[in-house]
Design a protein around this motif. Structure first.
Motif, PDB file in Angstrom:
ATOM      1  N   CYS A 335       0.801  -1.231   0.000  1.00 49.21           N
ATOM      2  CA  CYS A 335       0.000   0.000   0.000  1.00 49.21           C
ATOM      3  C   CYS A 335       0.835   1.283   0.000  1.00 49.21           C
ATOM      4  O   CYS A 335       0.572   2.171  -0.814  1.00 49.21           O
ATOM      5  CB  CYS A 335      -0.990   0.025   1.158  1.00 49.21           C
ATOM      6  N   ASP A 384      -2.374  -7.585  -6.022  1.00 54.18           N
ATOM      7  CA  ASP A 384      -2.778  -6.456  -5.180  1.00 54.18           C
ATOM      8  C   ASP A 384      -3.238  -5.268  -6.006  1.00 54.18           C
ATOM      9  O   ASP A 384      -2.813  -5.098  -7.164  1.00 54.18           O
ATOM     10  CB  ASP A 384      -1.562  -6.032  -4.328  1.00 54.18           C
ATOM     11  N   HIS A 386      -4.769  -0.960  -5.209  1.00 50.00           N
ATOM     12  CA  HIS A 386      -5.321   0.056  -4.326  1.00 50.00           C
ATOM     13  C   HIS A 386      -6.129   1.014  -5.177  1.00 50.00           C
ATOM     14  O   HIS A 386      -5.605   1.585  -6.133  1.00 50.00           O
ATOM     15  CB  HIS A 386      -4.191   0.745  -3.555  1.00 50.00           C
ATOM     16  N   TYR A 467      -5.722  -0.936   9.645  1.00 53.70           N
ATOM     17  CA  TYR A 467      -6.207   0.354   9.154  1.00 53.70           C
ATOM     18  C   TYR A 467      -7.695   0.379   8.817  1.00 53.70           C
ATOM     19  O   TYR A 467      -8.226   1.432   8.496  1.00 53.70           O
ATOM     20  CB  TYR A 467      -5.401   0.768   7.913  1.00 53.70           C
ATOM     21  N   HIS A 516      -8.324  -1.347  -0.561  1.00 45.43           N
ATOM     22  CA  HIS A 516      -7.262  -2.339  -0.792  1.00 45.43           C
ATOM     23  C   HIS A 516      -7.977  -3.600  -1.251  1.00 45.43           C
ATOM     24  O   HIS A 516      -8.969  -3.991  -0.641  1.00 45.43           O
ATOM     25  CB  HIS A 516      -6.532  -2.720   0.487  1.00 45.43           C
TER      26      HIS A 516
HETATM   27 ZN    ZN Z   1      -3.026  -2.600   0.766  1.00 41.39          ZN
END
Ligand code: ZN
Ligand code: TSB
Length: 644
Positions: A335, A384, A386, A467, A516
């Motif tokens: 991230c 992944d 974002h 988070y 995410h």
């Molecule tokens: Zn992330």
């Protein structure tokens, strides 16, 4: 006091004499209940059925229907195991014997290693003791007396010394066996009806590698023989599919101690599957408006201090490396790097959503005991991304990700999954960012999106990211053990930490929300799942070798090479078995490698420009022109057909 009052779960109360035992009350209620009873709960505390109740209390009788009863039953079986071991091998010292998710274990200190034959002997002895119908009797001992009594039973003495209070409980099983234990247990050994000892492993006393290594015997127990048999069948199936075993047999990956635990090496065939997964998901993401980037696997500690990883996630990170003037760490997540890419230029509301994606490699210090093959590793590559969007875009983006997930699962042949809404544990200030309003908002956004899609989910406190809350998609293995694969996470924290902005339609600065998400999880974990799902017999589109040409004799070798070249020219992953072995042996080996198609070529096939097609599942399919076979297999590959 001559009478106490017992309150039952239905709210009814009845007077009883002090010293009344739960089993007496169960008998009063009904003989059937008394018969089924395993253990009790008194004022919420687990309690032996035969332990006297001395003061007014709430009483609950637990039967096999209560999950907690199974734990007590299994722990009681562990005592039976310890008693059997002591009868057979009196020099053994006892450690602890708890129930675990899949059964129970008991730790023993004994110079001679236990053998599989010993397990059989011990199991027989357990049945012998079981037939004596011995009660599990709770007795009380003073500390100093206990220490004297246990003498050289060093582990028990250590446990007794650690105990607060002067008096502790122990349980006897017949005249010769006594074990320092909190309890409770089933009333007597005749209750124990179905168990099996499964394996022997090494374990350190108190799980600490500085301590003495013990021998741990694992077993399992069920209330009925039928349940035990079903479990053992599933266990067999799980062993057959175990990705660690298949990974070796099919040459997919290897783990080498000199590289380190949790750091698998992908062998060519495993790498082929991984590359296919990677290419597959990159293409789907490109079509869905993602922009792919490359970023380094490490960064300065400062980056993670800023993000909050250092405060909340440090325990899962590899320790920092000291360079000349700075400290670097291997990244545990991608991230922060993606945030810096978002930040690298000014963004306007017209640019949103910005979807930054990467097959990002990250490193986590997973504890050695938790590591397993490819499914839990220390170096992993995540599919992944974002997504940086305006608050009002979150729902639509969420739905877009769900669509990607559904499509990917369909193409990979994954049909069984469940949704878990992973929330924080509000009491844990260390593990989660402390901002109640933010957590409430994140949870609301996720619940709304879930409701809009009419998805059923279970909430799981304590499973969130530090988070923010997340929606996790859970897949189970043959034993029913669940792991998280896909994940979608809503995050208001990181945009705030990095002061992220976009210029709104009003010309003013606004803060984007971050999503995410990982669609097919890490390449490692997804591959482990697919190996087990298919037991190594991958769908044609994912199979490392899709077809193998098997000449019957050396005479057809030249023709075999031509068939191979045709297959390869059509983009089929094919091999040729050039060895001068009998064709039956070649077939057997190709079958063991779970290659979808075996193409046998003899004189006749050569004359007719054909191959004799053999499918790994359906066997002989007859002769076919090479071009026809190629058209057919291409069809299966291009359509990503998962069934055969
Ligand atoms: Zn992330
Ligand atoms: C989705 N920052 C987010 C990302 O943007 C993130 O890292 N989330 S995560 O911590 O939940 O990890 C994503 C996924 O990686 C998990 O859902 C899980 O499927 C997989 N994963 C996590 N730890 C491991 C591990 N030790 N071995 C293999 N896969 C893992």
């Amino acid at each position: 006091m001559d009478s106490i009052e017992i309150t039952l779960p239905d709210g009814s109360r009845q007077p009883a004499a002090p010293g009344t035992r739960p089993i007496d009350i169960a008998r009063q209620i009904s003989p059937r209940l008394a018969d089924a009873a395993v253990v009790a709960k008194v004022d919420g505390e687990m309690y032996d059925l035969t332990r006297p109740i001395e003061k007014s209390a709430q009483l609950q009788i637990l039967t096999p229907r209560d999950p907690e009863a199974l734990q007590v039953y299994r722990h009681s079986t562990a005592h039976l195991l310890a008693a059997a071991v002591l009868e057979l091998y009196p020099e053994t010292k006892l450690g602890i014997g708890p129930a675990i998710e899949s059964g129970f274990y008991y730790d023993f200190d004994r110079a001679t290693p236990f053998t599989p034959e010993d397990l059989e002997k011990i199991e027989n002895k357990m049945w012998e003791i079981q037939k004596r119908h011995l009660p599990y009797e709770r007795v009380y001992t003073r500390k100093e007396e206990g220490l004297r009594k246990y003498g050289d039973a060093w582990m028990k003495c250590e446990l007794i010394r650690d105990r607060a209070g002067e008096v502790f409980s122990e349980y006897t099983l017949g005249p010769h066996f006594i074990d320092f234990c909190r309890g409770p247990h089933v009333p007597d050994t005749s209750k124990i009806k179905a168990f099996k000892l499964l394996s022997i492993a090494g374990a350190y006393w108190r799980g600490d590698e500085h301590n003495k290594q013990l021998q741990r015997i694992y077993g399992t127990a069920f209330f009925t023989q039928k349940e035990l048999e079903d479990y053992l069948k599933r266990l067999e199936e799980a062993k057959r599919r175990d990705h660690r075993r298949l990974g070796k047999e099919l040459e997919l990956f290897t783990v080498n101690e000199t590289v380190g635990a949790g750091l698998p090496l992908w062998l060519p065939k495993g790498a082929t599957i991984r590359r296919l997964l990677e290419e597959y998901i990159l293409e789907r993401e490109r079509a869905a408006g993602y922009q792919h980037v490359y970023t380094p696997d490490l960064a300065k500690v400062e980056l993670y201090q800023r993000s909050g990883h250092w405060e909340h996630y440090k325990d899962s990170m590899f320790p920092p490396m000291d360079l000349e003037t700075e400290q670097m760490v291997l990244r545990p997540m991608n991230c922060p790097h993606h945030i810096l890419i978002y930040e690298s230029k000014q963004r306007s509301y017209r640019d949103l959503p910005v979807r930054i994606a990467e097959l990002g490699t990250m490193y986590r210090y997973e504890r050695s005991g938790a590591l397993s093959g490819l499914s839990r590793v220390r170096c992993m590559t995540l599919n992944d991304a974002h997504i940086f969007c305006a608050p009002e875009q979150v729902k639509e983006e969420f739905i877009g990700v769900m669509k990607l997930v559904e499509q990917a699962y369909k193409d990979l042949g994954i049909t069984q999954y469940s949704y878990r809404l992973s929330l924080r544990d509000p009491a844990d200030k260390q593990k989660y960012v402390d901002n109640d309003a933010m957590w409430a908002l994140g949870e609301r956004v996720l619940r709304e999106a879930l409701d809009a899609l009419e998805l059923k989910y279970v909430a799981a406190p304590g499973e969130a990211a530090f988070y923010g809350p997340k929606l996790d998609i859970q897949l189970a293995d043959v034993m029913g053990h669940e792991e998280t694969y896909s994940t979608i996470q809503v995050d208001f924290h990181l945009p705030n930490q990095f002061g992220l902005k976009y210029v709104g339609a009003d010309g003013k600065d606004h803060q984007p929300v971050m999503i995410h998400r990982g669609v097919i999880s890490t390449m490692e974990r997804m591959t482990s799942y697919l190996i087990e799902l298919y037991g190594g017999a991958f769908p044609v589109w994912l199979a490392p070798v899709q077809a193998i040409v098997l000449p019957i004799t050396d005479r057809q070798m030249e023709y075999g090479r031509k068939v191979l070249a045709d297959l390869q020219a059509a983009g089929v992953r094919a091999e040729l078995d050039e060895r001068s072995e009998k064709v039956n042996l070649k077939i057997r080996e190709a079958q063991l490698q779970k290659i979808p198609y075996m193409l046998v070529v003899g004189d006749r096939e050569q004359q007719n420009g054909q191959v004799a097609v053999r499918n790994r599942k359906h066997g002989d399919q007859g002769a076919q022109a090479v071009a026809d076979f190629i058209a057919e297999i291409r069809g299966l590959i291009d359509s990503k057909t998962v069934s055969e």
